[in-house]
Design a protein around this motif. Structure first.
Motif, short mmCIF file in Angstrom:
data_model
loop_
_atom_site.label_atom_id
_atom_site.label_comp_id
_atom_site.label_asym_id
_atom_site.label_seq_id
_atom_site.Cartn_x
_atom_site.Cartn_y
_atom_site.Cartn_z
N SER A 124 0.35 4.22 -0.73
CA SER A 124 -0.51 5.31 -0.48
C SER A 124 0.05 6.14 0.89
O SER A 124 0.59 5.63 1.78
CB SER A 124 -2.03 5.22 -0.19
N THR A 182 3.11 6.28 -4.19
CA THR A 182 2.51 6.66 -5.25
C THR A 182 1.09 6.53 -5.37
O THR A 182 0.52 6.83 -6.41
CB THR A 182 2.73 5.28 -6.54
N GLY A 183 0.47 6.62 -4.16
CA GLY A 183 -1.16 6.74 -4.30
C GLY A 183 -1.49 5.47 -4.78
O GLY A 183 -2.59 5.28 -5.12
N ASN A 184 -0.73 4.35 -4.59
CA ASN A 184 -1.18 3.02 -5.57
C ASN A 184 -1.29 3.25 -7.11
O ASN A 184 -2.35 2.40 -7.52
CB ASN A 184 -2.34 2.44 -4.71
N GLN A 185 -0.82 4.15 -7.48
CA GLN A 185 -1.10 4.24 -8.87
C GLN A 185 0.25 4.04 -9.84
O GLN A 185 1.31 4.07 -9.06
CB GLN A 185 -1.39 5.64 -9.42
N VAL A 186 0.37 3.27 -11.07
CA VAL A 186 1.41 3.37 -11.52
C VAL A 186 2.19 4.57 -11.75
O VAL A 186 1.82 5.65 -12.16
CB VAL A 186 0.96 2.75 -13.06
N TRP A 187 3.62 4.52 -11.31
CA TRP A 187 4.70 5.47 -11.46
C TRP A 187 4.88 5.61 -12.83
O TRP A 187 5.27 4.66 -13.81
CB TRP A 187 5.74 5.12 -10.58
N HIS A 203 2.65 10.77 -13.99
CA HIS A 203 1.80 10.73 -12.59
C HIS A 203 1.86 12.03 -11.78
O HIS A 203 2.84 12.70 -12.09
CB HIS A 203 2.78 9.53 -11.60
N ASP A 226 0.73 -1.24 0.07
CA ASP A 226 -0.08 0.03 -0.07
C ASP A 226 0.81 1.32 0.05
O ASP A 226 1.41 1.75 1.00
CB ASP A 226 -0.79 0.00 1.19
#
Length: 95
Positions: free
Chosen positions: A40, A77-82, A86, A38
């Protein structure tokens, strides 16, 4: 020649100057605990620096003198793909 990658900081004691908050959710020790499912800011697995400071410093006590070839930093990364698109890429500075 073989290259062996070892996480020398895993499980070691860490300290941070100007953390985002003084609770465990943003503890410097989160950066060396090995958890990364996680990423985030509020997930309890990352450390975060105060947004009101221009300096962010973080230390880890490796216990003994070590020869270090390179250091890898994993951003929250806020659980987003880097990647280049981004939203956080524009905020971070690289060393």
């Amino acid at each position: 020649m073989h290259c062996f990658i070892e996480n020398l900081a895993l499980g070691k004691s860490a300290w941070q100057l100007y953390p985002l908050s003084n609770d465990e959710k943003h503890s410097a020790n989160n950066a060396v605990d090995g958890r990364k499912s996680d990423l985030s800011e509020l997930g309890g697995e990352c450390t975060a620096s105060s947004v009101r400071r221009t300096t962010a410093m973080w230390w880890v006590d490796l216990g003994t003198l070590q020869s270090i070839h390179h250091i890898i930093l994993q951003y929250s990364t806020g659980n987003q793909v880097w990647g280049n698109f981004h939203p956080s890429v524009k905020r971070h500075h690289y060393i």
